[in-house]
Design a protein around this motif. Structure first.
Motif, PDB file in Angstrom:
ATOM      1  N   SER A 300     -41.317  -8.409 -15.716  1.00 52.48           N
ATOM      2  CA  SER A 300     -40.738  -9.908 -15.872  1.00 52.48           C
ATOM      3  C   SER A 300     -39.827  -9.564 -17.196  1.00 52.48           C
ATOM      4  O   SER A 300     -40.928  -9.784 -18.764  1.00 52.48           O
ATOM      5  N   VAL A 301     -38.759 -10.617 -17.281  1.00 52.73           N
ATOM      6  CA  VAL A 301     -38.262 -10.746 -18.644  1.00 52.73           C
ATOM      7  C   VAL A 301     -39.194 -11.960 -19.113  1.00 52.73           C
ATOM      8  O   VAL A 301     -39.533 -12.085 -20.855  1.00 52.73           O
ATOM      9  N   ASP A 302     -39.976 -13.138 -18.708  1.00 56.05           N
ATOM     10  CA  ASP A 302     -41.204 -13.892 -19.221  1.00 56.05           C
ATOM     11  C   ASP A 302     -42.024 -12.697 -20.061  1.00 56.05           C
ATOM     12  O   ASP A 302     -42.541 -13.295 -21.650  1.00 56.05           O
ATOM     13  N   ASN A 303     -42.820 -11.523 -19.313  1.00 55.13           N
ATOM     14  CA  ASN A 303     -43.410 -11.455 -19.722  1.00 55.13           C
ATOM     15  C   ASN A 303     -42.957 -10.186 -20.910  1.00 55.13           C
ATOM     16  O   ASN A 303     -43.877  -9.996 -21.613  1.00 55.13           O
ATOM     17  N   ILE A 304     -42.385 -10.015 -20.867  1.00 57.11           N
ATOM     18  CA  ILE A 304     -41.264  -8.906 -22.321  1.00 57.11           C
ATOM     19  C   ILE A 304     -41.294  -9.848 -23.359  1.00 57.11           C
ATOM     20  O   ILE A 304     -42.154  -9.357 -23.730  1.00 57.11           O
ATOM     21  N   LEU A 305     -40.350 -10.957 -22.689  1.00 56.37           N
ATOM     22  CA  LEU A 305     -40.534 -11.646 -24.057  1.00 56.37           C
ATOM     23  C   LEU A 305     -41.993 -12.543 -24.365  1.00 56.37           C
ATOM     24  O   LEU A 305     -42.218 -12.615 -26.148  1.00 56.37           O
ATOM     25  N   ASP A 306     -43.335 -12.289 -24.064  1.00 59.13           N
ATOM     26  CA  ASP A 306     -44.292 -12.640 -24.244  1.00 59.13           C
ATOM     27  C   ASP A 306     -44.837 -11.538 -24.930  1.00 59.13           C
ATOM     28  O   ASP A 306     -45.439 -11.635 -25.901  1.00 59.13           O
ATOM     29  N   LYS A 307     -44.074 -10.024 -24.750  1.00 64.19           N
ATOM     30  CA  LYS A 307     -44.828  -8.734 -25.818  1.00 64.19           C
ATOM     31  C   LYS A 307     -43.910  -9.276 -27.057  1.00 64.19           C
ATOM     32  O   LYS A 307     -44.573  -8.457 -27.963  1.00 64.19           O
ATOM     33  N   MET A 308     -42.655  -9.672 -27.099  1.00 67.13           N
ATOM     34  CA  MET A 308     -41.925  -9.575 -27.715  1.00 67.13           C
ATOM     35  C   MET A 308     -42.859 -10.908 -29.476  1.00 67.13           C
ATOM     36  O   MET A 308     -43.007 -10.505 -30.204  1.00 67.13           O
ATOM     37  N   LYS A 309     -43.210 -12.236 -28.314  1.00 66.08           N
ATOM     38  CA  LYS A 309     -43.615 -12.937 -29.396  1.00 66.08           C
ATOM     39  C   LYS A 309     -45.166 -12.401 -30.209  1.00 66.08           C
ATOM     40  O   LYS A 309     -45.996 -12.611 -31.177  1.00 66.08           O
ATOM     41  N   PHE A 310     -45.993 -11.921 -29.503  1.00 68.58           N
ATOM     42  CA  PHE A 310     -47.057 -10.691 -29.580  1.00 68.58           C
ATOM     43  C   PHE A 310     -47.122  -9.742 -31.093  1.00 68.58           C
ATOM     44  O   PHE A 310     -47.931 -10.320 -32.146  1.00 68.58           O
ATOM     45  N   LEU A 311     -45.800  -9.403 -30.847  1.00 63.25           N
ATOM     46  CA  LEU A 311     -45.462  -8.700 -31.829  1.00 63.25           C
ATOM     47  C   LEU A 311     -44.894  -9.185 -32.682  1.00 63.25           C
ATOM     48  O   LEU A 311     -45.151  -8.642 -34.441  1.00 63.25           O
ATOM     49  N   GLU A 312     -44.494 -10.222 -32.993  1.00 62.53           N
ATOM     50  CA  GLU A 312     -44.013 -10.605 -34.174  1.00 62.53           C
ATOM     51  C   GLU A 312     -45.918 -11.389 -34.929  1.00 62.53           C
ATOM     52  O   GLU A 312     -45.265 -11.575 -36.416  1.00 62.53           O
ATOM     53  N   ASN A 313     -46.549 -12.282 -33.836  1.00 68.39           N
ATOM     54  CA  ASN A 313     -47.894 -12.762 -34.291  1.00 68.39           C
ATOM     55  C   ASN A 313     -48.657 -10.823 -35.436  1.00 68.39           C
ATOM     56  O   ASN A 313     -48.930 -11.398 -36.542  1.00 68.39           O
ATOM     57  N   ALA A 314     -48.363  -9.450 -35.079  1.00 69.38           N
ATOM     58  CA  ALA A 314     -48.919  -8.762 -35.032  1.00 69.38           C
ATOM     59  C   ALA A 314     -48.585  -8.636 -36.341  1.00 69.38           C
ATOM     60  O   ALA A 314     -49.019  -8.071 -37.734  1.00 69.38           O
ATOM     61  N   TRP A 315     -46.750  -8.537 -36.334  1.00 70.01           N
ATOM     62  CA  TRP A 315     -46.442  -8.193 -37.788  1.00 70.01           C
ATOM     63  C   TRP A 315     -46.886  -9.131 -38.976  1.00 70.01           C
ATOM     64  O   TRP A 315     -47.194  -9.308 -39.767  1.00 70.01           O
ATOM     65  N   TYR A 316     -46.648 -10.699 -38.342  1.00 60.04           N
ATOM     66  CA  TYR A 316     -47.528 -11.369 -39.483  1.00 60.04           C
ATOM     67  C   TYR A 316     -48.658 -11.099 -40.855  1.00 60.04           C
ATOM     68  O   TYR A 316     -49.329 -12.227 -41.034  1.00 60.04           O
ATOM     69  N   ALA A 317     -49.778 -10.847 -38.617  1.00 54.32           N
ATOM     70  CA  ALA A 317     -50.964 -10.689 -39.559  1.00 54.32           C
ATOM     71  C   ALA A 317     -51.282  -9.594 -40.850  1.00 54.32           C
ATOM     72  O   ALA A 317     -51.779  -9.148 -41.673  1.00 54.32           O
TER      73      ALA A 317
END
Ligand SMILES: [Zn+2]
Length: 338
Positions: A300-317
């Protein structure tokens, strides 16, 4: 011909030539816009126009189609003209007052050695700390005669408003995707699909596109296909993927890994675009339309946006907090595959 080596920015080039031709040369300019799109090259070319020994015939020079080979233009091109100097701060966080005094002010106040103008080109001007900016302001308020200061910045908002208001502003925008693709393909031997990805990931900066790691670029398809097919139930698939990533601590590895993050991000963005009804021409990964469509049906779109957010946090970490790359990547892959 001036500006011959610079692609695009037609309006800005003409505006600069016009100020010289009409003798409306400003004491200070602020060239601003994204990194890597040619602001610096244009500043060098402008310094040439200001000091060209055949300066009277700018109009002819422009139409003749040849590069000026006068003594002055050649010296500026090589970076050895005594009246044209660069102030660069690669790798230094803050530009201090004493640096501004030594490297800009003292030199600007000298009479030109051989040129008509003394030209100071300050790259990444936003790196001047507030004290340095205030010191610089004095020079801008009472500029030495026959001097031109060119400030270059991708973050003009980080400069004091008083500095901005003393400069003639010239905004530069990223190149269009069409021009980028044409120029990029002229200079590399990558496939059209890979060249397209490079263009999409570079936000109008040909410099950035050309600087992308070609090895990672050619592994893009494989990275995405592997990620699309990982089953989180099989630890070996997750670990296998993480092991294939550049997780070393060298700056080369860090840069590569950062690029992998950008590739994953562009792929997730493609998934969203397909979900919300954009056609395939808008995708970064135009050669992966069918696997992208297949996944888009599952997520779902929400699911993909969720993954994108996770990716952003992973990048920061990884890149800001220096977290353990293997652990962050394992969690990221599990999140993407879920
Ligand atoms: Zn010349």
């Amino acid at each position: 011909m001036f500006f011959k080596n610079i692609i695009g920015h037609e309006f800005q080039k003409k505006a600069l030539i016009r100020t010289v031709r009409e003798s409306r040369i400003s004491h200070a300019y602020l060239f601003f816009g994204p990194d890597g799109i040619g602001k610096r090259l244009i500043s060098v070319e402008f310094a040439k126009i200001l000091n060209c020994l055949r300066g009277e015939s700018i109009t002819e020079e422009v139409s003749k189609g040849e590069r000026c080979d006068c003594h002055s233009c050649k010296k500026i091109e090589k970076g050895i003209h005594p009246d044209v100097f660069f102030v660069e701060y690669k790798g230094i966080k803050n530009i201090r007052v004493d640096q501004i005094r030594e490297e800009v002010e003292e030199r600007l106040f000298l009479t030109p050695f051989e040129g008509r103008f003394k030209v100071a080109i300050v790259d990444e001007a936003e790196r001047m700390n507030p004290n340095a900016q205030n010191a610089f302001l004095k020079t801008l308020e009472e500029p030495p005669p026959d001097s031109v200061i060119i400030l270059i910045s991708s973050r003009p908002e980080a400069l004091l408003p008083t500095i901005r208001s003393r400069c003639q502003l010239l905004e530069f925008r990223g190149l269009s995707e069409e021009i980028m693709l044409k120029e990029f393909r002229k200079r590399t031997d990558l496939s059209p699909d890979e060249a397209w990805v490079a263009v999409k990931l570079s936000g109008g900066s040909l410099g950035k596109a050309l600087g992308l790691d070609k090895n990672v670029l050619s592994e893009r398809k494989e990275i995405i296909l592997k990620l699309s097919e990982i089953n989180p139930k099989y630890a070996s698939q997750v670990l296998g993927f993480v092991e294939s990533m550049p997780t070393g601590s060298s700056s080369e590895d860090l840069e590569k890994l950062m690029f992998v993050f950008e590739i994953i991000s562009a792929w997730l963005r493609d998934l969203v675009l397909i979900k919300i009804g954009f056609d395939e021409d808008h995708l970064s990964n135009r050669d992966l339309v069918s696997p992208i469509r297949k996944l888009a049906e599952k997520w779902s779109v929400d699911n993909i946006l969720d993954k994108m957010k996770f990716l952003e946090n992973a990048w920061y970490a990884v890149f800001r907090m220096n977290a353990n790359k293997q652990i962050v990547l394992e969690n990221l892959v599990l999140k993407i595959a879920e």
